[in-house]
Design a protein around this motif. Structure first.
Motif, mmCIF file in Angstrom:
data_model
loop_
_atom_site.group_PDB
_atom_site.id
_atom_site.type_symbol
_atom_site.label_atom_id
_atom_site.label_comp_id
_atom_site.label_asym_id
_atom_site.label_seq_id
_atom_site.Cartn_x
_atom_site.Cartn_y
_atom_site.Cartn_z
ATOM 1 N N UNK A 147 44.532 -49.398 48.419
ATOM 2 C CA UNK A 147 43.386 -49.269 49.311
ATOM 3 C C UNK A 147 43.829 -48.700 50.656
ATOM 4 N N UNK A 148 44.988 -49.128 51.121
ATOM 5 C CA UNK A 148 45.511 -48.583 52.366
ATOM 6 C C UNK A 148 45.774 -47.088 52.278
ATOM 7 N N UNK A 149 46.208 -46.625 51.111
ATOM 8 C CA UNK A 149 46.478 -45.202 50.926
ATOM 9 C C UNK A 149 45.186 -44.405 50.748
ATOM 10 N N UNK A 150 44.251 -44.935 49.958
ATOM 11 C CA UNK A 150 43.019 -44.206 49.642
ATOM 12 C C UNK A 150 41.980 -44.312 50.753
ATOM 13 N N UNK A 151 41.956 -45.449 51.454
ATOM 14 C CA UNK A 151 40.936 -45.699 52.476
ATOM 15 C C UNK A 151 41.589 -46.205 53.762
#
Length: 389
Positions: free
Chosen positions: A253-257
Motif C-alpha cells: 500500500x505504501x508503494x501503490x498509494x
C-alpha cells in the motif's frame, strides 16, 4: 384526439424516462451507458428495447422492473412490452473505454492527482475492532452523501463482506460482475466493496470459504488488481481495511498509494497501543500521512451510570502523542465505547450506524465520519486543472 401527443412525441418521452433509469451496479443512467435500443409507442403500448452489459447480469431483474415503471409513468402509455438483449463485444469494449475515461486498461485511477481521498485504516495488532470500525465508518460516510469505496485489504483475515451483510444465510458471497477486463464491485448500504472473500469459491455455492496462504508477490498482485481492475467509478472516499501489523500488504500500500492518509485504530490497553504506534511509523516511512488515531473499546457506561474501563484507559492518547511531531500533530479523532450492539450488529451483517444509530458506539463513529469530512484533503502534491490566462 386533439391535444394528444403524437407517436413520435410519446416515443421521445418514453426514451427520456427510460434513459434516466440508473444501472444499480454502474450507478449511471442506462442511456449514458448505451443500453437503450429501439423504443416506440403504438396505441398506448410502449415497446422498449434494452441491452444488458453481459449474459446473466445480476441486476437484470432490477433494471427490468425500473424500466417498466419508468415507461409506464409516461402520460398516455397504457402498457409496456419490454425486450431484453445483451451488448455485443464491440459495444462492451466501447462501454469499458467510456467508463475508464480514455485511460489505458489496468491503469490505477487512484494516483496522487486523483480527487478521491484515500484513507487506510490500520492497527498494530488484530482483535482491536479495526474492520468493524472501518465498515461502520464507510456506511456513515455514504449516509452523508459521499461516494464511498471499500477495499478489504486484509487478505488473510478478510471480514468486510460479513460485516456489511454481503454473506447470505447459506454463506454465499456475491462475486463482482465482469464486463470484459473490468469488475463491478457489489454494493452494500451504498458502499462499493471488494474483498478476496468474493473469489474463493464458485458463485452460488455454499461451500466453506477457503483460506488464503499467499506470500508477498501474490498479495501485492491481488491488491494491485483490486485498485486497477475494479471499477469504482468517481469516488469521494476510498477506504482500505488494512491487515494488522507492518507486513507485506502495508508495504505494498505504501508503494501503490504513497499519498494515502492513515488512521490508526487501537484499544486503550498498552499492549495494543504500543504496537499500534509501529503501524503508524511504517506508514509514515512510505510517505503516507497519519491523520489521526481512533481508540476503540473505550470506557462503557453501565445502566447505573458508572463506567467500565474493561481495557484500561489512555491508549489512544498515548498513540496520538507518540506519532505526533512538531510540524505534524496527530489528533485522537474518536474514542468509541465498548458496545455489545457493535458486536451483535456486526455478526448480523448490519452496521450499527444503521441498525442502532443512537447507540453510543454508533454516535462516536458518526462523529468520526463528520470529523473526517470536515478535515477534507489537502491540495499539497496535487496538480490542479488550472492554467494562467
Amino acid at each position: 384526439m386533439s391535444g394528444s401527443p403524437s407517436s413520435a412525441e410519446s416515443s421521445a418521452a418514453v426514451r427520456h424516462a427510460v434513459g434516466a433509469v440508473i444501472d444499480p451496479e454502474l450507478r449511471r443512467p442506462i442511456a449514458e451507458l448505451g443500453m437503450l435500443r429501439e423504443i416506440s409507442v403504438t396505441d398506448g403500448v410502449a415497446s422498449v428495447g434494452v441491452a444488458l452489459t453481459i449474459v446473466g447480469c445480476p441486476a437484470a431483474d432490477r433494471i427490468s422492473a425500473d424500466v417498466r415503471a419508468a415507461a409506464a409513468s409516461v402520460p398516455g402509455v397504457t402498457g409496456v412490452a419490454l425486450e431484453i438483449g445483451v451488448m455485443s463485444p464491440a459495444e462492451r469494449r466501447e462501454l469499458t473505454e467510456r467508463l475508464r475515461g480514455g485511460a489505458a486498461a489496468r491503469q490505477m485511477p487512484f494516483t496522487p492527482d486523483t480527487l478521491t481521498r484515500v484513507i487506510a485504516v490500520t492497527s498494530g495488532k488484530g482483535g482491536v475492532g479495526k474492520s468493524t470500525v472501518t465498515a461502520n465508518l464507510a456506511v456513515a460516510l455514504a449516509r452523508r452523501g459521499l461516494a464511498v469505496g471499500l477495499v478489504d485489504a486484509d487478505v488473510h483475515g478478510f471480514s468486510i463482506p460479513g460485516l456489511l451483510g454481503l454473506v447470505d444465510a447459506d454463506g454465499r458471497v456475491p462475486q463482482p460482475t465482469r464486463i470484459d477486463e473490468l469488475m463491478l464491485p457489489p454494493v452494500a448500504h451504498g458502499v462499493k466493496v471488494i474483498s478476496i472473500g468474493m473469489f474463493l469459491r464458485r458463485s452460488g455455492t455454499a461451500e466453506p470459504l477457503g483460506a488464503v496462504a499467499w506470500r508477498g508477490p501474490m498479495l501485492h498482485r491481488t491488491l494491485q488488481q483490486f485498485l486497477t481492475d475494479v471499477y469504482f467509478g468517481d469516488l469521494d472516499v476510498l477506504l482500505l481495511d488494512m491487515p494488522p501489523g507492518t507486513g507485506d500488504i502495508a508495504i505494498s500500500v505504501g508503494q501503490l498509494l504513497p499519498h494515502a492518509e492513515v488512521v490508526v485504530v487501537t484499544t486503550p490497553q498498552s499492549a495494543a497501543s504500543d504496537v499500534a504506534v509501529r503501524s503508524g511509523l511504517v506508514a509514515r516511512q512510505t510517505g503516507q500521512r497519519v491523520v489521526g488515531v481512533v481508540e476503540n473499546m473505550s470506557a462503557m457506561t453501565l445502566p447505573d451510570g458508572t463506567t467500565l474501563e474493561l481495557f484500561g484507559s489512555g491508549g489512544g492518547e498515548d498513540v496520538a502523542a507518540a506519532l505526533s511531531a512538531e510540524d505534524q500533530p496527530v489528533p485522537l479523532l474518536a474514542s468509541i465505547p465498548l458496545s455489545p450492539l457493535l458486536r451483535t450488529d456486526g455478526d448480523a451483517g448490519t452496521p450499527t450506524v444503521l441498525a442502532h444509530p443512537q447507540d453510543s458506539a454508533a454516535v462516536a463513529i458518526s462523529a468520526l465520519a463528520d470529523r473526517l469530512v470536515a478535515s477534507g484533503r489537502g491540495l499539497a502534491g496535487r496538480s490542479l486543472p488550472l492554467r494562467p490566462r
